[in-house]
Design an enzyme around this catalytic site. Structure first.
Site, PDB file in Angstrom:
ATOM      1  CE  LYS A   1      -3.915   2.191   2.389  1.00  0.00           C
ATOM      2  NZ  LYS A   1      -4.910   2.108   3.467  1.00  0.00           N
TER       3      LYS A   1
ATOM      4  CB  SER B   1      -8.137   4.081   2.401  1.00  0.00           C
ATOM      5  OG  SER B   1      -7.353   3.469   3.413  1.00  0.00           O
TER       6      SER B   1
ATOM      7  CB  SER C   1      -8.641   1.258   5.328  1.00  0.00           C
ATOM      8  OG  SER C   1      -9.326   2.454   5.071  1.00  0.00           O
TER       9      SER C   1
HETATM   10  N1  GLN Z   1     -13.577   4.800   5.753  1.00  0.00           N
HETATM   11  C1  GLN Z   1     -12.945   5.260   6.944  1.00  0.00           C
HETATM   12  C2  GLN Z   1     -12.529   6.709   6.788  1.00  0.00           C
HETATM   13  O1  GLN Z   1     -12.784   7.235   5.759  1.00  0.00           O
HETATM   14  C3  GLN Z   1     -11.781   4.387   7.310  1.00  0.00           C
HETATM   15  C4  GLN Z   1     -10.571   4.651   6.521  1.00  0.00           C
HETATM   16  C5  GLN Z   1      -9.396   3.851   6.998  1.00  0.00           C
HETATM   17  O2  GLN Z   1      -9.560   2.836   7.671  1.00  0.00           O
HETATM   18  N2  GLN Z   1      -8.207   4.322   6.656  1.00  0.00           N
HETATM   19  O3  GLN Z   1     -11.988   7.303   7.639  1.00  0.00           O
END
Ligand code: GLN
Length: 489
Positions: free
Chosen positions: A79, A154, A178
């Site tokens: 990532k 994400s 995410s």
């Molecule tokens: N969807 C969540 C957010 O937008 C989690 C994102 C994440 O876990 N990095 O904050």
């Protein structure tokens, strides 16, 4: 060679050790696939062809000398939130489009020391803020099961890379879901470890008290292999737990007989899509047949977790994002006429809308006059969420429910309605608020799209969590399903 891309990592290891193919051949196979298929999925922001082949040649040398470790010579996708020396790290943002870190994240260093081969850096929501990969500066990663649908976020690029078989393994990070949500949307397995289990050193910060790196793969056994490589204490991360490295494959075959599974009643409310409800019910029945006992439980704070998470994550984000000011690294505006102008324009140009929204919300929640009403209140609710879990884990070993309330939605469904987008995180954010380990596994299909089941365990019980997941996968084949969509040129 083509069947290779459908193999588990253990089978790939076997192939390397028995000299059926070399790591250079295996890596070439994946790089070729990326070249033809990634134009469809947009999984990678950067592909590291030359470096990957060099690392593969070094791995072949180690294998020849009999010095191979558990993942030597195995390719993986990383990532783009993990800093990599000599390879740019964008975090999905224009702000870091030109950023080359001077050091490797601990996770990257560990993969390197294990002799793994980094194929490239995967697409992600900007600074990991999002649930659909649509906030990426580089365009969204597309769901290989249906390219018109989102990959989840994400870690959407990592999920699509594994699902489209562009890499057998990937790293992800999970602040509020995410790793688990894109895994569920793309039909792969993903684990968010206990907070502090995997070092955050060199993993670009979003919400520091929530962020946790972890593995994404086709199956639980492969997750266990990658977790064994990346977990362990790191003196460079002050929140890293003191536990040393562990072999998470050792207890994979442990029986789940008489384990108690809690089913939180709040997770099966009317908001849950009925088909997903049925699929998760089936999965629970399956686990019961394996000898586990089912118990109804309650997590009373569930209705509060989304607003609590979004106050706290935004507050921490507003502080973490303050380092991007155009001075030391990252995007700098042209010809600033004052220091204020430099800050303002660099940040206005470098950040996308979602990041700006979070900075605004977070700064507001932390400002004097509103701190008590929002930030402090949210911290108190966070404690209630944690207490809910402490109390249910006195009676049960695991909690099971859906990973997400819906299947992967179509692109642009929620881009103009951020609150609806945030609500899709209802089942995932609580494990981050409490710091617990949580796993998402493929459990079925609805409208031709994968559905994920979420299993949450008590602190540092990753081994047990993985053994339950492995038992489920030994008896089902959802994790082996492969998209028949035509991908690539
Ligand atoms: N969807 C969540 C957010 O937008 C989690 C994102 C994440 O876990 N990095 O904050």
């Amino acid at each position: 060679m083509h069947d290779v891309i459908l193999s588990t990592v253990s089978a790939l290891k076997e192939g390397l050790l028995s000299k059926k193919y070399s790591s250079v051949e295996l890596t070439t196979e994946y790089l070729d696939r990326i070249k033809t298929i990634d134009s469809s999925t947009n999984s990678f922001i950067t592909v590291c062809e030359e470096a990957a082949l060099r690392q593969a040649a070094r791995a072949d040398e180690l294998i020849k000398q009999g010095k191979a470790g558990i993942l030597t010579g195995i390719p993986y996708a990383n990532k783009d939130i993990f800093c990599t020396k000599n390879v740019r790290t964008t975090c999905g943002s224009k702000m870091l489009d030109n950023f080359i870190a001077p050091y490797n994240a601990t996770v990257v260093e560990k993969c390197m020391d294990a002799g793994m081969v980094m194929l490239g850096k995967t697409n992600m929501d900007e600074f990991a803020m999002g649930s659909s990969n649509e906030t990426s500066f580089y365009g969204r990663a597309k769901n290989p099961w249906d390219l018109t649908r989102v990959s989840g976020g994400s870690s959407g690029g990592s999920a699509t890379a594994v699902a489209a078989r562009l890499a057998p393994l990937a790293t992800g990070s999970d602040t509020g879901g995410s790793i688990r949500q894109p895994s569920a949307f793309c039909g792969i397995s993903g684990l968010k470890p206990t907070y502090g289990r995997v070092s955050r050193y060199g993993m670009i910060a979003f919400g520091s008290s929530l962020d946790q790196g972890g593995p994404m793969a086709h199956c639980v056994e492969d997750l266990a292999l990658l977790l064994s490589v990346i977990a362990g204490h790191d003196h460079r991360d002050s929140t890293s737990n003191k536990r040393g490295p562990e072999n998470f494959c050792r207890h994979l075959n442990k029986s789940v007989k008489n384990k108690v599974i809690g089913i939180p009643k709040e997770y099966f409310s009317n908001n849950l899509n009925p088909e997903i409800h049925l699929i998760i019910d089936e999965a629970i029945k399956h686990i019961e047949k394996l000898g586990a006992k089912i118990k109804d439980v309650s997590l009373p704070s569930t209705s509060l977790v989304v607003p609590t998470y979004y106050v706290l994550a935004s507050a921490e984000c507003s502080s973490n994002m303050s380092r991007y000011d155009g001075v030391r690294f990252g995007h700098r505006c042209e010809d600033p006429n004052s220091i204020e102008d430099l800050y303002e324009r660099s940040r206005a140009e470098g950040f996308g809308d979602e990041v700006k929204r979070r900075i605004l919300m977070g700064t507001y929640a932390l400002s004097s006059g509103y701190y008590d009403a929002y930030y402090e209140k949210a911290q108190k609710i966070r404690r209630l969420v944690k207490n809910d879990y402490i109390s249910v884990f006195k009676d049960v070993d695991f909690l099971i429910g859906p990973t997400c309330p819906s299947i992967a939605f179509h692109a642009e469904t929620f881009t103009h309605d951020p609150v609806q987008m945030y609500l899709s995180d209802v089942y995932t954010v609580s494990a981050n608020l409490a710091g617990l380990p949580s796993l998402s596994l493929p459990a079925g299909f609805s409208q031709g799209m994968p559905v994920g089941m979420q299993i949450t365990g008590n602190y540092f019980r990753e081994s047990e969590l993985l053994s339950l997941g492995h038992a489920y996968q030994t008896n089902t084949d959802w994790h082996n399903r492969y998209t028949t969509q035509k991908l690539g040129k």
